[in-house]
Motif scaffolding. Sequence first.
Motif: not given
Length: 522
Positions: A269-277
């Motif tokens: 979940v982190f890598d797909e949705y939150y890593k960039v922000p």
Amino acid sequence: MLRQGAGLRLSNGPTPQAMMLRRGARLLSKAQVRCARNLSTTPQKVRAPAMVYIGGEEMTHYAMQLILKKWIDPYFDTSAWEKFDLSCKARDASDDRVLSEAVEAGARIGAIFKEPTITPTGVQAKEMGLKKALSSPNGAMRRGWNGITISRDTIHIDGMELGFKEPVLFERHAVGGEYGAGWKKVGAGRLVTKFYPDDKYGEAVTVDERILEDKHNVVVVYHNPYDNIKDLSHHFFKRCLAANITPYVVTKKTVFKWQEGFWQIMKEVFDEYYKVPFAKMGLLKRTGGELPHLISDAATMQIIRWTDGGFGMAAHNYDGDMLTDEIAQVHRSPGFITSNLIGKRADGVPIMEFEASHGTVADLWNAHLRGEETSFNPLGMAEALIGAMRHSADLDSKDKAFVYNYTAMLRQAMHRTMVYGQGTRDLCGPDGLTTEDFIEKVSWRLGRYLKMGEADAEQARTAPVRPNRNFRRNYSVDAEAIEALFKEYDTDASGSIQLPEFTDMMVKLGIAPTKLGEAPAK
């Protein structure tokens, strides 16, 4: 001229004059100032949005009744609140029907406040005259409200040093683990654990098989449901982003291999949705640009070391319970930690239950019953009540602005009362206020804030705050020695130090300023 009770005060608390100058620092935003005028001129009570109110017992129940009377009833019509008594005697008398009704109401309404309750042992059940020992209501609530996570966060007060300097957020998986375990005492023999697929009567899958050689064994069986870990992940990462802090996932997966799934789901979940922000905000610099994982043993060490705060953790149910207790101790006490159960209805509407992270405080209740003074700090419960009222307003937005601004002022009234040295004895020592006096003092300050005009409110909002020195960490000044020193240089015993006396004191202490190039006076 320096006078006792004015510039050189000997007591721990601030002077009345200083209190007037510092009143309500940063009390209200400009929007809150406008609402303050509306609050002060409101001709009748505002109808509080629907909410479930679960009553408990002992000291916390007593304090909450005072809080409702002094802080809530003067401003709100709470007739839309559905109230349930979950005291042991009420649960026993109804054969726990009251618990089922409270769970049903919570699922229907979605906003719940809960006072601390007692889960009696067998001995306590006999002492209370109950028909049987009662189970903890928390399991039924978490199941009935599709519990996802229990959010536990540090509470911070401007002008007061507690444990962590910056917020610490924690997500504790709300279901599974040891809390729902089945168990049995057995002797020596063969132990087989089997799983039956969806039809429950098909071909069994053997989960574990072992030989027990000891004559005395306890067999424990539990499971961890992982269907809601994605929901937990999104909730956790969104909160960490909003708070501008770095998230950590905590497991013991190096030894407990079955915990690998918890970590893998959260990382996906982190890598797909939150890593960039998170990377754009610079929150992954110290973790190599990746979502960090902590072994639970290491987490216990870091919680003690990372007193600057500014981090979040997510863990399984039991680990989360233990680690948040540790966070509470670093941050002074469980009274400075929130505890919010986050669930979800079938239609996606969030169910939120708010409570303090501490128990019923039986020792103070027993002292109260003996007629002794008590000094109970209700901050954790008040923060829970604020959270429940705000969530109820989110679900029924008619008077949302009023509820949000009122609760903001209530929070400021509590915090300022503590910072001004008028807190309970856990904060202020023997001179702290009693339970009743603290609640009364906050009630007075709240009413005053609500009646402020725009100019006064703006002055209060921008006034500097000088906190009581006793709230500083490692503050160990010898007050008796200071008083003796004051009396030594107050040569005429007038209660003030005149300029000649003050000059003599500075010279003898070797701290008198000198003219440029000259040796200090002796």
